[in-house]
Design a protein around this motif. Structure first.
Motif, PDB file in Angstrom:
ATOM      1  N   TRP A 386      -2.848  -9.000 -10.945  1.00 13.27           N
ATOM      2  CA  TRP A 386      -3.741  -8.913  -9.640  1.00 13.27           C
ATOM      3  C   TRP A 386      -3.131  -8.692  -8.504  1.00 13.27           C
ATOM      4  N   ARG A 387      -3.625  -8.218  -7.452  1.00 14.30           N
ATOM      5  CA  ARG A 387      -3.103  -8.263  -6.172  1.00 14.30           C
ATOM      6  C   ARG A 387      -4.219  -8.351  -5.007  1.00 14.30           C
ATOM      7  N   ASN A 388      -3.739  -9.153  -4.111  1.00  8.64           N
ATOM      8  CA  ASN A 388      -4.733  -9.685  -2.882  1.00  8.64           C
ATOM      9  C   ASN A 388      -4.037  -8.646  -1.635  1.00  8.64           C
ATOM     10  N   PRO A 389      -4.489  -7.616  -1.321  1.00  8.64           N
ATOM     11  CA  PRO A 389      -4.209  -6.756  -0.134  1.00  8.64           C
ATOM     12  C   PRO A 389      -4.049  -7.450   1.120  1.00  8.64           C
ATOM     13  N   ALA A 412       4.110  -9.651  -1.644  1.00  8.72           N
ATOM     14  CA  ALA A 412       4.722  -8.531  -1.105  1.00  8.72           C
ATOM     15  C   ALA A 412       3.750  -8.170  -0.154  1.00  8.72           C
ATOM     16  N   SER A 413       4.362  -7.504   1.194  1.00 13.96           N
ATOM     17  CA  SER A 413       3.683  -7.354   2.493  1.00 13.96           C
ATOM     18  C   SER A 413       2.491  -6.488   2.165  1.00 13.96           C
ATOM     19  N   SER A 414       1.448  -6.672   2.786  1.00 14.36           N
ATOM     20  CA  SER A 414       0.139  -5.903   2.700  1.00 14.36           C
ATOM     21  C   SER A 414       0.398  -4.503   2.689  1.00 14.36           C
ATOM     22  N   ALA A 415       1.271  -3.952   3.429  1.00 14.89           N
ATOM     23  CA  ALA A 415       1.679  -2.535   3.755  1.00 14.89           C
ATOM     24  C   ALA A 415       2.012  -2.051   2.398  1.00 14.89           C
ATOM     25  N   TRP A 416       2.413  -2.703   1.520  1.00  7.82           N
ATOM     26  CA  TRP A 416       2.623  -2.045   0.208  1.00  7.82           C
ATOM     27  C   TRP A 416       1.706  -2.267  -0.944  1.00  7.82           C
ATOM     28  N   THR A 417       1.316  -1.140  -1.878  1.00  7.09           N
ATOM     29  CA  THR A 417       0.488  -1.155  -2.853  1.00  7.09           C
ATOM     30  C   THR A 417       1.356  -1.085  -4.073  1.00  7.09           C
ATOM     31  N   HIS A 437       2.483   3.671   1.920  1.00  2.88           N
ATOM     32  CA  HIS A 437       2.234   5.226   2.293  1.00  2.88           C
ATOM     33  C   HIS A 437       2.274   5.157   4.013  1.00  2.88           C
ATOM     34  N   GLY A 438       2.978   4.241   4.668  1.00  5.94           N
ATOM     35  CA  GLY A 438       3.033   3.901   5.970  1.00  5.94           C
ATOM     36  C   GLY A 438       4.322   4.678   6.262  1.00  5.94           C
ATOM     37  N   ASN A 439       5.377   4.407   5.463  1.00  2.00           N
ATOM     38  CA  ASN A 439       6.685   4.954   5.770  1.00  2.00           C
ATOM     39  C   ASN A 439       7.319   5.546   4.435  1.00  2.00           C
ATOM     40  N   ASN A 440       6.490   5.869   3.704  1.00  3.56           N
ATOM     41  CA  ASN A 440       6.886   6.977   2.626  1.00  3.56           C
ATOM     42  C   ASN A 440       7.816   6.307   1.642  1.00  3.56           C
ATOM     43  N   LYS A 441       8.168   5.117   1.713  1.00  7.77           N
ATOM     44  CA  LYS A 441       9.035   4.113   0.822  1.00  7.77           C
ATOM     45  C   LYS A 441       8.398   4.112  -0.530  1.00  7.77           C
TER      46      LYS A 441
END
Length: 525
Positions: A386-389, A412-417, A437-441
């Protein structure tokens, strides 16, 4: 997300908290020059004769026959005489099986005592087995007259043997036995996995105080294997060993544990899992869902090539797929559902493309989202990630169902999925694939159960590409990564060797309806 319940286990304190038992210790008395018949029938006697000269002093031995109250090792033997009556220059201790049957199994020389407690610490602990019989002998160049009473057995691991002299003085023997435990062992991750074989092993780090008589690796396809399942036999004793696992079926997931057995019992190392290669392409299908219509379809694949499709039951559009895994261990993939408008969760138990039954799990508050399902803790049961975005928190639900334990993972930062789960580095442990998906990492968390072992940075991937599955598409024993471009409808497989991409393969595109997307890989035929 609440902790639903805790699991408490009570371990019995075997042989420690039981009431004391009585054992009968038989006297074995060995004298070369003195006959003690005059002492029989009297109070127990202990006589150390220092009056004789060296020329006339007899070499004398006293022995005690006993039954071991537990399996373990004798670490020391002590004896005490009142008023400093012991004199034991150049004493010798020997220990024998049964009533002096055969040659002594243990000998220790240069035992010296001049009164009070004399402690003989064994240079090498002597192993004994529950209910087996032994004799210890103490030899001296002094004359010794001694009788022993029936001893009391104290269940802290000590035997006391007491006697009296002239009804006023006492002699006490005390034997300390360290009770044995089951061995300690670790399991080696499976390597060199083929269609029918694999290599594993283990390391017996402690024998528990009793000789390890068997060791190896056991395995099955349902989890938590024991020595009643298939197993190897790889010698005895402590130390590392390698096991060759054979007779496996192609395209099958196996669970393995190292084992070690001594006279106390059998211990197991941590469970590892691996999947044999081959088995035909029919073992992997791709699950599609249309978020606008609620329809569900399985692409039946031939390797990485589309072959045909099967329709699955529809599901209301407020439900989304949170994972695909074999929850009930029947060899068929099941589907985890999450309701995005309330807190409900559900599993469809499948028989291919047919829903056999469904069960609701405990609710989970929004905005928690189910990310994937796999056996993270290697206990044979499927866990839910489970993840809390909003907060960046991550947690595992560890079953049994319908209740769960919680295991928190690093934030993990909310910028990551988190977009995929699967064993990437072939260590038998489930890893987590992350995208920004903000920086393509693109990163992979290499996991050791619920512990983050290493975060590996992969090559950047354009933001339109999403990870949609982790599975072994080319039957090489290594998991690959399925990608989908949500703008163009293109689908690619990265063939992987650990964290290294070896090649890519484009599979059938699907762009006729933008509501369709891939939600997992499994078996639906």
């Amino acid at each position: 997300m609440p902790i639903h319940y805790s699991n408490y286990k009570q371990r019995s304190m075997n042989r420690i908290n039981r009431r004391p038992r009585r054992v009968t210790a038989l006297l074995v008395l060995f004298l070369t020059m003195f006959w003690l018949g005059q002492h029989f029938g009297n109070a127990l006697a202990c006589t150390f004769d220092y009056s004789g000269s060296t020329a006339t002093a007899a070499t004398t031995t006293i022995g005690q026959y006993f039954t071991a109250p537990c399996t373990g090792t004798i670490t020391k033997i002590e004896f005490l005489a009142a008023q400093n009556e012991i004199g034991l220059p150049n004493g010798i201790l020997t220990i024998h099986d049964d009533k002096l049957v055969g040659t002594a199994r243990y000998t220790q020389s240069n035992i010296v005592g001049t009164g009070g407690w004399v402690t003989v610490t064994l240079s090498t602990p002597f192993p004994v087995t529950l209910n087996s019989r032994y004799t210890f002998i103490i030899s001296s160049n002094q004359n010794i007259d001694i009788f022993f009473s029936t001893p009391s057995l104290m269940l802290n691991g000590e035997i006391y043997l007491s006697g009296s002299f002239d009804d006023t003085k006492t002699m006490t023997f005390k034997m300390t036995i360290t009770e044995a435990a089951a061995p300690t062992i670790t399991t080696t991750a499976a390597t060199s996995v083929t269609t029918s074989t694999a290599t594993s092993g283990g390391n017996v780090t402690s024998d528990g105080g009793a000789t390890v008589t068997a060791r190896g690796v056991c395995w099955n396809t349902s989890g938590t294997p024991t020595i009643a399942d298939s197993k190897t036999s790889d010698g005895t004793g402590t130390g590392a060993f390698t096991s060759s696992i054979t007779g496996l079926s192609a395209g099958t997931t196996y669970y393995a544990r190292a084992y070690a057995t001594n006279s106390v019992g059998t211990s197991y190392g941590a469970q590892v899992s691996f999947t044999t290669s081959g088995g035909g392409s029919s073992s992997l299908d791709i699950l599609w869902r249309n978020s606008q219509s609620g329809k569900n379809v399985a692409w039946l694949m031939s390797g990485a090539n589309y072959s045909s499709f099967s329709n699955l039951p529809d599901a209301p559009i407020e439900w989304t797929i949170g994972g695909v895994a074999d929850f009930d261990k029947d060899g068929k993939s099941d589907i985890l559902w999450r309701n995005t408008s309330d807190t409900r969760n559900c599993i469809w138990y499948m028989n291919g493309a047919t829903r056999r039954e469904f069960v609701f799990l405990e609710n989970a508050a929004l905005p928690w989202a189910a990310i994937g399902a796999a056996d993270f803790d290697l206990n044979g049961n499927i866990d839910i990630l489970w993840r809390n975005p909003s907060s960046g928190k991550n947690i595992l639900w560890l079953p049994g169902y319908p209740h769960m334990f919680n295991a928190w993972l690093p934030d993990a930062s909310s910028a990551w999925t988190a977009e995929g789960v699967g064993d990437i580095d072939a260590d038998g442990k489930i890893d987590i694939l992350w995208r920004n998906h903000g920086n393509n990492k693109f990163y992979i968390w290499l996991m050791d159960g619920v512990t983050l072992k290493q975060a590996v940075a992969m090559q950047d991937v354009p933001s339109a590409w999403y990870i949609r599955g982790v599975a072994d598409f080319n039957s090489d024993g290594r998991n690959d990564i399925l990608w989908r471009n949500t703008q163009t409808g293109k689908n690619f497989i990265w063939y992987m060797n650990g964290t290294t991409r070896t090649s890519t393969f484009e599979i059938k595109s699907y762009t006729s309806d933008t509501g369709w997307d891939i939600y997992g890989v499994g078996t639906f035929h």
